[in-house]
Write a protein that holds these residues in place. Structure first.
Motif, PDB file in Angstrom:
ATOM      1  N   VAL A  16      -0.596   8.971  -5.734  1.00 12.02           N
ATOM      2  CA  VAL A  16      -0.042   9.233  -7.061  1.00 12.02           C
ATOM      3  C   VAL A  16      -0.050  10.732  -7.352  1.00 12.02           C
ATOM      4  CG1 VAL A  16      -0.425   8.943  -9.544  1.00 12.02           C
ATOM      5  CG2 VAL A  16      -0.603   6.969  -8.033  1.00 12.02           C
ATOM      6  N   GLU A  17      -1.205  11.377  -7.104  1.00 10.66           N
ATOM      7  CA  GLU A  17      -1.311  12.822  -7.340  1.00 10.66           C
ATOM      8  C   GLU A  17      -0.372  13.601  -6.422  1.00 10.66           C
ATOM      9  OE1 GLU A  17      -3.261  14.261  -9.783  1.00 10.66           O
ATOM     10  OE2 GLU A  17      -3.454  12.167 -10.389  1.00 10.66           O
ATOM     11  N   THR A  18      -0.244  13.157  -5.169  1.00 11.86           N
ATOM     12  CA  THR A  18       0.650  13.832  -4.214  1.00 11.86           C
ATOM     13  C   THR A  18       2.099  13.746  -4.661  1.00 11.86           C
ATOM     14  OG1 THR A  18      -0.860  13.259  -2.400  1.00 11.86           O
ATOM     15  CG2 THR A  18       1.370  13.916  -1.792  1.00 11.86           C
ATOM     16  N   LEU A  19       2.510  12.560  -5.130  1.00 16.37           N
ATOM     17  CA  LEU A  19       3.880  12.367  -5.583  1.00 16.37           C
ATOM     18  C   LEU A  19       4.171  13.204  -6.822  1.00 16.37           C
ATOM     19  CD1 LEU A  19       6.542  10.933  -5.166  1.00 16.37           C
ATOM     20  CD2 LEU A  19       5.650   8.959  -6.416  1.00 16.37           C
ATOM     21  N   MET A  47      -5.402  16.109  -6.001  1.00 13.08           N
ATOM     22  CA  MET A  47      -5.335  15.670  -4.610  1.00 13.08           C
ATOM     23  C   MET A  47      -6.639  15.980  -3.871  1.00 13.08           C
ATOM     24  SD  MET A  47      -1.474  17.017  -3.777  1.00 13.08           S
ATOM     25  CE  MET A  47      -1.696  16.933  -2.016  1.00 13.08           C
ATOM     26  N   ALA A  48      -7.179  17.176  -4.106  1.00 12.85           N
ATOM     27  CA  ALA A  48      -8.414  17.579  -3.424  1.00 12.85           C
ATOM     28  C   ALA A  48      -9.580  16.671  -3.814  1.00 12.85           C
ATOM     29  CB  ALA A  48      -8.740  19.033  -3.775  1.00 12.85           C
ATOM     30  N   PHE A  49      -9.715  16.391  -5.108  1.00 12.73           N
ATOM     31  CA  PHE A  49     -10.814  15.531  -5.568  1.00 12.73           C
ATOM     32  C   PHE A  49     -10.645  14.094  -5.088  1.00 12.73           C
ATOM     33  CE2 PHE A  49     -11.427  18.689  -9.198  1.00 12.73           C
ATOM     34  CZ  PHE A  49     -12.561  19.246  -8.609  1.00 12.73           C
ATOM     35  N   ASN A  50      -9.396  13.617  -5.044  1.00 16.51           N
ATOM     36  CA  ASN A  50      -9.162  12.260  -4.550  1.00 16.51           C
ATOM     37  C   ASN A  50      -9.424  12.163  -3.051  1.00 16.51           C
ATOM     38  OD1 ASN A  50      -7.944  10.142  -6.554  1.00 16.51           O
ATOM     39  ND2 ASN A  50      -7.086  12.111  -7.181  1.00 16.51           N
ATOM     40  N   ALA A  51      -9.157  13.250  -2.303  1.00 16.05           N
ATOM     41  CA  ALA A  51      -9.481  13.272  -0.878  1.00 16.05           C
ATOM     42  C   ALA A  51     -10.998  13.166  -0.672  1.00 16.05           C
ATOM     43  CB  ALA A  51      -8.948  14.558  -0.238  1.00 16.05           C
ATOM     44  N   ILE A  52     -11.749  13.863  -1.532  1.00 15.85           N
ATOM     45  CA  ILE A  52     -13.216  13.765  -1.473  1.00 15.85           C
ATOM     46  C   ILE A  52     -13.669  12.340  -1.799  1.00 15.85           C
ATOM     47  CG2 ILE A  52     -15.369  14.555  -2.545  1.00 15.85           C
ATOM     48  CD1 ILE A  52     -13.951  17.265  -3.014  1.00 15.85           C
ATOM     49  N   ALA A  53     -13.009  11.703  -2.795  1.00 15.12           N
ATOM     50  CA  ALA A  53     -13.346  10.326  -3.172  1.00 15.12           C
ATOM     51  C   ALA A  53     -13.070   9.364  -2.021  1.00 15.12           C
ATOM     52  CB  ALA A  53     -12.544   9.918  -4.405  1.00 15.12           C
ATOM     53  N   HIS A 106       2.877   4.937 -11.709  1.00 21.11           N
ATOM     54  CA  HIS A 106       1.888   5.890 -12.206  1.00 21.11           C
ATOM     55  C   HIS A 106       2.419   7.321 -12.148  1.00 21.11           C
ATOM     56  CE1 HIS A 106      -0.928   2.602 -12.174  1.00 21.11           C
ATOM     57  NE2 HIS A 106      -1.892   3.379 -12.637  1.00 21.11           N
ATOM     58  N   ALA A 107       3.122   7.645 -11.068  1.00 17.27           N
ATOM     59  CA  ALA A 107       3.646   9.007 -10.923  1.00 17.27           C
ATOM     60  C   ALA A 107       4.763   9.289 -11.929  1.00 17.27           C
ATOM     61  CB  ALA A 107       4.147   9.221  -9.503  1.00 17.27           C
TER      62      ALA A 107
END
Length: 352
Positions: A89-92, A251-257, A286-287
């Motif tokens: 979602v964040e990437t899109l 995106m960075a925080f979701n990658a950590i998640a 969502h996007a």
């Protein structure tokens, strides 16, 4: 204000001309008045068409959000990793912001306000709202263990209260008496909609569900107010640039998640394990919801958001009757009506 001043000066000049040269100027004035009137009528039709498209889009996206999350479950659980869905979602959204910027660069050129290059001082504030949105977005998947889709649409409006109170505390904005009355009505409406007459439990949603809804409202409210403070700190900065950096940190925080929560599942089964057509639709929804809200801010007004919220609650309930055997009770109908009125009061009661 500047346009109004110029228009008044033009009217004054026309009035002077009429007094000095009555015959000719009267004809000229008539033609000058007729032409703008046609332009205004055409402009109004375009604006109404835009508002209609934006309203329909926001209503459909808002009402289908909770439905798609619940529908994406299989046998009552998510077979895909919710952290990967959140990451996509964040990437899109980041990609859509970048595409919007490329269009601006093509039409207007690169300026100091729309260039992506930035400073540490400007970008260091984005991790806070990005982290808040991460926890809020993950909670919206887990809350459906305690609440159904229509109930979620009702409880989601609690973020109006948290946003209003945080506006008062953080941005020092005063709230009108009508808005405070709207907050009280909102609490009453949410509670009424959750009344359960078919069991010994008074409310349909259990205590954990209420706690998660309140936490989500606080996270959403604080993230929204903080983001607005960032945007208003440099109002000339293009909104797509600010959104781009917000989504990069998202995106960075979701990658950590993903690494913390679902690393084994992703490593063994693949990034897209458990995905279905409904999951893809949910991610797109969502996007695009974020884009629709931006369009409302640009082309419409708060009344559109109020209308969309109210209709979305009823649409979600009606669709849930057929998809999830939801029981549309009188309490839910009355509660959603009270919530709709409270949302309208909050919008109409804004201090000028």
């Amino acid at each position: 204000m500047e346009y109004r001043k110029i228009k008044d000066e033009d009217d004054h000049v026309v009035a002077s001309d009429i007094e000095s040269v009555k015959g000719k100027s009267h004809t000229v004035a008539s033609s000058n008045i007729a032409m703008p009137t046609l332009g205004v009528g055409s402009g109004e039709r375009v604006n109404w068409k835009r508002k209609g498209v934006v309203t329909c889009a926001l209503t459909i996206l808002t009402s289908s959000q909770a439905i798609l999350i619940v529908w994406s479950k299989r046998a009552g659980k998510y077979e895909y990793s919710v952290t990967t869905a959140n990451f996509l979602v964040e990437t899109l959204k980041c990609a859509l912001s970048f595409l919007a910027l490329t269009r601006i660069w093509k039409n207007e050129g690169v300026t100091d306000d729309n260039r992506l290059s930035t400073t540490y001082e400007e970008v260091k504030v984005f991790p806070i709202p990005a982290a808040l949105y991460l926890f809020k977005n993950l909670l919206q998947y887990y809350i459906f263990a305690y609440v159904d889709a229509p109930g979620y649409q009702i409880l989601k409006n609690l973020n109006i209260i948290s946003t209003g109170v945080l506006y008062r505390i953080i941005l020092k904005k005063k709230l009108s008496e009508i808005q405070w009355a709207g907050f009280i009505l909102l609490c009453c409406g949410c509670t009424t909609a959750q009344l359960n007459s078919n069991s010994d439990r008074v409310l349909q949603t259990s205590l954990p569900g209420w706690i998660m809804a309140i936490v989500m409202a606080l996270l959403s409210g604080f993230a929204g107010v903080y983001t607005e403070a960032i945007i208003k700190k440099r109002p000339s900065r293009n909104i797509n640039v600010q959104n781009f950096w917000l989504y990069v940190f998202g995106m960075a925080f979701n990658a950590i998640a993903i690494v913390i929560q679902d690393f084994d599942a992703v490593a063994n089964k693949g990034f897209f394990h458990g995905y279905s057509f409904i999951t893809v639709l949910m991610i797109l929804n969502h996007a695009l919801s974020g884009i629709a809200v931006s369009m409302v801010m640009k082309y419409a007004d708060n009344i559109v958001k109020v209308y969309s919220t109210s209709v979305a609650m009823l649409l979600t309930a009606v669709v849930s009757v057929f998809l999830f055997n939801f029981h549309l009770s009188l309490a839910f109908f009355l509660g959603s009506t009270v919530v709709s009125v409270s949302v309208y009061l909050h919008s109409a009661g804004k201090l000028r």
